[in-house]
Motif scaffolding. Structure first.
Motif, mmCIF file in Angstrom:
data_model
loop_
_atom_site.group_PDB
_atom_site.id
_atom_site.type_symbol
_atom_site.label_atom_id
_atom_site.label_comp_id
_atom_site.label_asym_id
_atom_site.label_seq_id
_atom_site.Cartn_x
_atom_site.Cartn_y
_atom_site.Cartn_z
ATOM 1 N N PHE A 1 0.871 -1.171 0.000
ATOM 2 C CA PHE A 1 0.000 0.000 0.000
ATOM 3 C C PHE A 1 0.904 1.215 0.000
ATOM 4 C CE2 PHE A 1 -2.966 3.090 1.903
ATOM 5 C CZ PHE A 1 -4.063 2.898 1.085
ATOM 6 N N PRO A 2 1.080 1.880 -1.185
ATOM 7 C CA PRO A 2 2.024 3.011 -1.266
ATOM 8 C C PRO A 2 1.534 4.179 -0.440
ATOM 9 C CG PRO A 2 1.494 2.162 -3.448
ATOM 10 C CD PRO A 2 0.524 1.528 -2.503
ATOM 11 N N LEU A 3 2.426 4.856 0.226
ATOM 12 C CA LEU A 3 2.102 6.002 1.059
ATOM 13 C C LEU A 3 2.628 7.307 0.464
ATOM 14 C CD1 LEU A 3 2.906 4.494 4.563
ATOM 15 C CD2 LEU A 3 0.692 4.605 3.406
ATOM 16 N N VAL A 4 3.645 7.227 -0.388
ATOM 17 C CA VAL A 4 4.229 8.437 -0.985
ATOM 18 C C VAL A 4 4.323 8.233 -2.478
ATOM 19 C CG1 VAL A 4 5.541 9.082 1.071
ATOM 20 C CG2 VAL A 4 6.572 7.578 -0.647
ATOM 21 N N ALA A 5 4.447 9.353 -3.177
ATOM 22 C CA ALA A 5 4.545 9.295 -4.635
ATOM 23 C C ALA A 5 6.011 9.508 -5.054
ATOM 24 C CB ALA A 5 3.650 10.345 -5.253
ATOM 25 N N GLY A 6 6.276 9.134 -6.330
ATOM 26 C CA GLY A 6 7.635 9.323 -6.889
ATOM 27 C C GLY A 6 8.309 7.995 -7.201
ATOM 28 N N HIS A 7 9.655 8.083 -7.441
ATOM 29 C CA HIS A 7 10.449 6.877 -7.702
ATOM 30 C C HIS A 7 10.874 6.334 -6.349
ATOM 31 C CE1 HIS A 7 12.535 4.246 -10.388
ATOM 32 N NE2 HIS A 7 13.712 4.421 -9.735
ATOM 33 N N VAL A 8 10.100 5.359 -5.860
ATOM 34 C CA VAL A 8 10.187 4.943 -4.465
ATOM 35 C C VAL A 8 10.888 3.614 -4.380
ATOM 36 C CG1 VAL A 8 8.885 4.538 -2.349
ATOM 37 C CG2 VAL A 8 8.045 6.189 -4.028
ATOM 38 N N ALA A 9 11.759 3.466 -3.372
ATOM 39 C CA ALA A 9 12.461 2.198 -3.142
ATOM 40 C C ALA A 9 11.503 1.195 -2.554
ATOM 41 C CB ALA A 9 13.657 2.413 -2.202
ATOM 42 N N THR B 1 -2.200 10.747 -6.174
ATOM 43 C CA THR B 1 -3.655 10.623 -6.384
ATOM 44 C C THR B 1 -4.155 11.869 -7.114
ATOM 45 O OG1 THR B 1 -3.834 9.347 -4.361
ATOM 46 C CG2 THR B 1 -5.871 10.314 -5.243
ATOM 47 N N GLY B 2 -4.867 11.693 -8.210
ATOM 48 C CA GLY B 2 -5.343 12.823 -8.978
ATOM 49 C C GLY B 2 -6.563 13.492 -8.320
ATOM 50 N N LYS B 3 -6.690 14.792 -8.496
ATOM 51 C CA LYS B 3 -7.842 15.504 -7.955
ATOM 52 C C LYS B 3 -9.047 15.349 -8.870
ATOM 53 C CE LYS B 3 -5.148 19.020 -5.534
ATOM 54 N NZ LYS B 3 -4.921 20.489 -5.359
ATOM 55 N N THR B 4 -10.219 15.258 -8.297
ATOM 56 C CA THR B 4 -11.466 15.097 -9.078
ATOM 57 C C THR B 4 -11.973 16.477 -9.467
ATOM 58 O OG1 THR B 4 -11.979 13.101 -7.843
ATOM 59 C CG2 THR B 4 -13.769 14.143 -9.091
#
Length: 1126
Positions: A1078-1086, A1118-1121
């Protein structure tokens, strides 16, 4: 003087003890003959020095004086040494007399035999009355004796025999006649040697006993005599050191004697004897310096003791003999191991001996006169029967200062002079000079050797052996010519001319005349004129005038020989003289006008001749001989005049009438033959004929192109450039250089050959060269043949050739052809141009030289002759071959990380990179990977990523290929070969084939790991959205594996699944681990790390598995609606 200067044979021999053997019948008794042979034959150096002699039992030995002198008070000696004394003790008076008798110990008639043996011994003793000679008895027996003490009968009978013969036990010997005869003989010899030494020791003591009775007033001669006898007995005893001591004492006493004309000859004779002994023993004792010092002392003392002036030649003869004898001793010592040097060897002594012999001859001519009447009685009647050495035959035993009879003295001197006149001294001098020549040759003294050979030639001339004199002088003249000893050469030529005249040697006579009338001769103009006239007479088949100063008898014989030779007119006398071995009056030089001659140009040959004689001379023919004989017919001049004719010209032939001091030039022209193109034309010899070939003709021959009679001395002025001769000026002889050869070269081609190309050449490409030929001839040319190729490759083997050439069409079928010869081309019209394409394929980098040769034939008219000439034009260019590009290969993992080793059955990335190093653009068609059996492609039918790429200089191109290894056990494997298809990218290269260039891929190290791990996850995830993961672990081993995994916590993810888990994987099976992130942060994540541990694996498997799986993933925010109302 030969009777007084010669050393007697008994003095020259090595003294050895004399042993007389009696009782041997060597004629009729075979056993006695064998015994004698065992003593006499095979006298090796290891046997004792004894001289054996067979005598009869009643042999009469020289009688000993019975009335022994008790006092020398009133005794006046008549001489120093009697002539018979040495011979008596060497060959007549034995040291030991051995009586041989056939008698065995078991003889049944012992008493009779014993009495007979005693009688024989008594007879021997009576014949040796009053002498100390030892007597011994040898019993010849059939059986070998028993060991001492075992044969009682033999001991008793031996004692009885010694008593009957009055012998000691050491004087009785037994000689068994068995197979070991030589062994018994050697033992007997040793016993006889001891007896002989005892005898000579006693004789020397007897002589020494007389010393107390002598006084130096009247007995000076006896001091010398006694010391000589003691020394001689010591030599017989083989005690050379004692002998040398007494000889030196005798010599010292001799020098103290009062010397005057009446006894000087005797003193010098005995001095020569003693000096010989001292020098010989000194050499024998390996003391050469003592010997040389003694000889110098001897010569220095006696060289001024001439004696009677009318007999001075005797002193020169004696001096000559002293030097000769010492030279013989010196030479003998050298043969036995003595080392001589260049400044001290026997040659100097032989030379001095010859000089004294020459002086003897001159003294003989000056003081000796022949007898006008015979004298009675003859003063020389007893010359061969003298009592004492060195005395005059007409006053033997006379020791006073004044001669007893002056008239008798004068008669004796006249008789000796008359005897000396009859001696041919040349035959004494010649052997001495010959010995000296041999020594100087041995010790490498060439000038001394030649000087002595000249002396030998002169002596042969005086001895009237003219042939040998001429032969010797001819051997040495060449050196005097080379070293410019003109005065010496002139003297030698004078003797040679006389010898040639006296022996009627026509060739030698002409050869010597050629030199004597030249400019280097020291003769007067009148003499040269006389010699030239004689030369003309000989060539004209007449007899020459005799040379001055010759013996009239010899001249008469020579005239008969010349008349006989002149009368033989039916047989022509043609002989050749090598002019380069003499210094003649005529000189000849030949030279070609140029160093090279074209095939359509005449060869010009110039011959210069100069004479330096008193008046003009006419030759009959001049011929130049070349190495190609057909040209010889064009190089001749024939003079049809007689040799004695003047300068009137004759239209029938050439003019060879030469004036002294003027240089004549003869020119020859001829056209070369077509077959001689590219050959060297050389002058083999020059021949100038003097005389008529039908009569007498001297062929004066110079090898090669001739030259000056004497090579000029090079000076600084001669090295300066010469001024060109003015037209019409006389020819400068010294300015003419000899040019003995010229090369016939092809006619210069009138064809322009141009090669156009774009360097450099690229490795393995078909390099294009455009050949342009333009006809500049005045006519069309046909039969054009083209040859081209790489220079230097003809020396390499076919397997080593690295360049391939082809014409018009670029073709290569793996067979290397480094050159093409004689390719026929089309006809080329006048002023037209012909073009051809050449291709060169160089398979190695570096520098190559390409040659292009065009050959054609053309007909040329020269002097109304049509000459077919072959012309050729050759051009060369230098080709530098470079590599078109450089290749580097990298190995990466699937994460594009560089790896040093690859893992078995795991995929990896191969990244070949090409860098263009060519100055011209390179077009790449495609690339291909030829993989080894251990590697296969992870993709199927992947096309080349370089297809259609064009690279300029320094540009790079790369492609990425995914590969995977198969299961294997090798620690390292080869990946295969990388091949690139390319060509030069130019307008002219569009129709050329592509070049294939292959590069070997590196050999890499492999790693064998027990498991492999793969991670399957989506390409990306979203924040707070489920991200499923699946880890697949494969067991590659044939054994079950116990595994432990641990999931590491990560602040960027929450996950569900086993955080720590233990499981087992069966052989060759896979195990699947599933996690939900369950990802908690965005980007190129380890990603969270999954740590793996194998319980049965020794190493750290976790480090290996971490490299197999991705470490990061991209998480979208997460994109905004969007609000629909807005």
């Amino acid at each position: 003087m030969a009777w007084a200067s010669n050393l007697p044979q008994e003095l020259l021999c090595r003294p050895t003890a004399l042993v007389s053997l009696t009782g041997l019948d060597i004629t009729y008794n075979a056993i006695h003959k064998l015994i004698w042979n065992s003593f006499f034959n095979n006298r090796r150096s290891d046997r004792v020095p004894l001289q054996f002699k067979v005598t009869a039992g009643d042999h009469e030995y020289p009688k000993c004086r019975t009335n022994k002198r008790q006092s020398y008070e009133w005794y006046i000696p008549k001489g120093v040494l009697k002539k018979s004394w040495m011979n008596k003790h060497l060959n007549q008076v034995p040291a030991v007399v051995v009586v041989f008798y056939d008698l065995d110990w078991d003889e049944h008639l012992w008493k009779e035999k014993q009495m007979e043996c005693a009688t024989r011994v008594e007879i021997v003793r009576n014949s040796l009355l009053n002498r100390g000679t030892k007597v011994a008895v040898v019993l010849i027996q059939k059986n070998a004796p028993l060991p001492p003490g075992e044969d009682v009968v033999a001991a008793e009978r031996a004692a009885s025999l010694c008593s009957a013969c009055d012998l000691s036990a050491k004087q009785l010997y037994v000689l068994p006649h068995t197979d070991h005869l030589i062994g018994y003989t050697i033992r007997l010899e040793n016993a006889f040697y001891e007896l002989a030494q005892s005898y000579y020791h006693g004789e020397a003591r007897k002589v020494k006993a007389h010393r107390d009775f002598l006084n130096k007033t009247t007995h000076q001669l006896l001091f010398v005599r006694h010391q000589f006898k003691i020394a001689f007995f010591s030599e017989l005893k083989q005690d050379s050191h004692t002998a040398l001591k007494h000889y030196k004492q005798a010599y010292g006493h001799l020098l103290e004697l009062r010397m005057h004309d009446t006894n000087l000859l005797e003193i010098k004779s005995i001095a020569g004897f003693i000096n010989y002994k001292i020098c010989r023993l000194s050499f024998q004792h390996n003391a050469p310096l003592d010997s040389i010092a003694q000889f110098r002392k001897h010569i220095d003392f006696f060289k001024s003791k001439v004696g009677i002036a009318e007999l001075a030649f005797e002193h020169s003869a004696w001096m000559s003999k002293q030097f000769q004898v010492f030279g013989d001793l010196f030479d003998e010592a050298i043969k036995l191991g003595l080392t001589a040097i260049q400044t001290q060897h026997p040659g100097f002594y032989y030379q001095q001996a010859a000089n004294h012999a020459v002086n003897r001859k001159q003294l003989c001519r000056g003081v000796c006169k022949p007898l006008t009447q015979l004298v009675h009685p003859d003063p020389l009647e007893f010359l061969d029967n003298l009592d004492f050495y060195g005395q005059r035959s007409w006053r033997q035993g006379h020791q006073s200062i004044d001669p007893p009879d002056m008239q008798r003295e004068r008669d004796g001197i006249a008789a000796l002079q008359n005897m000396e006149i009859q001696v041919d001294h040349s035959w004494i001098i010649i052997p001495l000079l010959n010995s000296a020549v041999a020594q100087f040759k041995k010790y490498k003294s060439p000038r001394m050797k030649r000087y002595l050979m000249v002396q030998m030639g002169e002596e042969y001339f005086h001895a009237k052996d003219y042939n040998k004199a001429l032969m010797l002088l001819n051997k040495v003249m060449w050196d005097y010519r080379g070293e410019r000893w003109w005065h010496l050469l002139d003297s030698i030529l004078d003797i040679s001319l006389k010898c040639a005249y006296l022996t009627c040697k026509i060739q030698e006579y002409v050869s010597v005349c050629l030199e004597l009338i030249g400019s280097y001769s020291m003769r007067s103009p009148e003499e040269k004129t006389r010699i030239q006239m004689n030369l003309i007479r000989v060539i004209s088949n007449d007899a020459p005038e005799p040379e001055p100063g010759l013996d009239p008898t010899c001249v008469d014989n020579a005239k008969r020989l010349w008349m006989s030779s002149s009368s033989e007119t039916t047989v022509p006398s043609v002989f050749s003289i090598d002019m380069q071995n003499i210094v003649p009056f005529v000189e000849c030089k030949a030279c070609f006008s140029t160093e090279t001659v074209a095939a359509d140009t005449e060869v010009q040959l110039e011959v210069y001749i100069r004479v330096n004689c008193p008046f003009p001379v006419r030759f009959s023919k001049l011929s130049v001989f070349l190495n190609n004989q057909p040209y010889n017919q064009y190089c001749q001049v024939i003079d049809n005049h007689d040799v004695s004719t003047g300068s009137d010209s004759d239209p029938r032939g050439g003019d060879l009438y030469l004036i002294p001091g003027q240089t004549r030039l003869y020119t020859f022209n001829f056209l070369p033959v077509k077959d001689d193109v590219d050959t060297l034309l050389e002058i083999s010899s020059l021949v100038l004929e003097l005389g008529s070939e039908s009569g007498r003709c001297a062929m004066l021959q110079w090898m090669g192109a001739g030259g000056p009679a004497v090579s000029p001395v090079q000076t600084a002025q001669s090295l300066l450039p010469r001024k060109p001769a003015e037209p019409g000026s006389p020819i400068d002889w010294n300015a003419v250089d000899v040019q003995g050869s010229t090369r016939i070269v092809p006619r210069k081609a009138k064809l322009d050959v141009v090669i156009q190309h774009e360097p450099p050449c690229l490795l393995n490409e078909f390099y294009l060269l455009r050949l342009e030929m333009t006809n500049k001839e005045d006519m069309d040319i046909e039969d054009i043949r083209l040859s081209f190729g790489i220079q230097g490759d003809e020396t390499a083997r076919d397997s080593e050739q690295s360049s391939h050439v082809c014409l018009e069409t670029p073709e290569f079928d793996s067979v290397v052809e480094y050159r093409k010869n004689d390719v026929a081309l089309d006809k080329l019209e006048k002023s037209k141009q012909l073009s051809r394409r050449l291709f060169v394929k160089n398979m190695q980098t570096g520098v190559k030289v390409l040659f292009v040769k065009v050959v054609y034939t053309v007909a040329v008219t020269k002097n109304q002759h049509v000459i077919t000439c072959t012309c050729e034009q050759e051009e060369t260019i230098t080709l530098t071959t470079v590599t078109p590009f450089e290749v580097s290969v990298k190995l990466n993992s699937l994460k594009f990380e560089q790896v040093e080793a690859i893992q078995i059955e795991e995929p990896f990335l191969l990244l070949p990179e090409l860098k263009c190093t060519s100055p011209w653009p390179v077009e790449l068609q495609s690339s291909q990977l030829q993989m080894s059996p251990f590697v296969h492609s992870a993709d199927e039918d992947a096309p080349s990523q370089l297809q259609g790429v064009c690279l300029k200089k320094s540009e790079c191109a790369a492609e990425c290929i995914c590969l995977q290894t198969v299961h294997c056990l090798q620690p390292s494997i080869s990946l295969g070969t990388y091949t690139v298809y390319w060509r030069r990218h130019t307008e002219e290269s569009k129709d050329l084939p592509f070049v294939t260039t292959s590069f070997p891929l590196p050999i890499v190290t492999t790693e064998h790991i027990p498991i492999s791990m793969d991670l399957r996850l989506p390409a990306y995830g979203s924040v707070k959205n489920l991200l499923p993961l699946s880890y697949i672990i494969n067991n590659r081993t044939p054994y079950p594996q116990e595994m432990e995994v641990t999931m590491e916590a990560n602040d960027s993810f929450m996950f569900s699944g086993n955080k720590q888990f233990h499981f087992r994987i069966l052989p060759s099976k896979a195990y699947n681990l599933t996690y939900n992130l369950f990802p908690l942060v965005a980007g190129h994540v380890a990603l969270p790390k999954l740590h793996v541990n194998m319980l049965r694996y020794q190493g750290n498997i976790d480090l290996i598995t971490q490299k197999m799986i991705p470490t990061h993933v991209f998480i979208k925010p997460t994109g905004k609606t969007l609000d629909s109302s807005g």
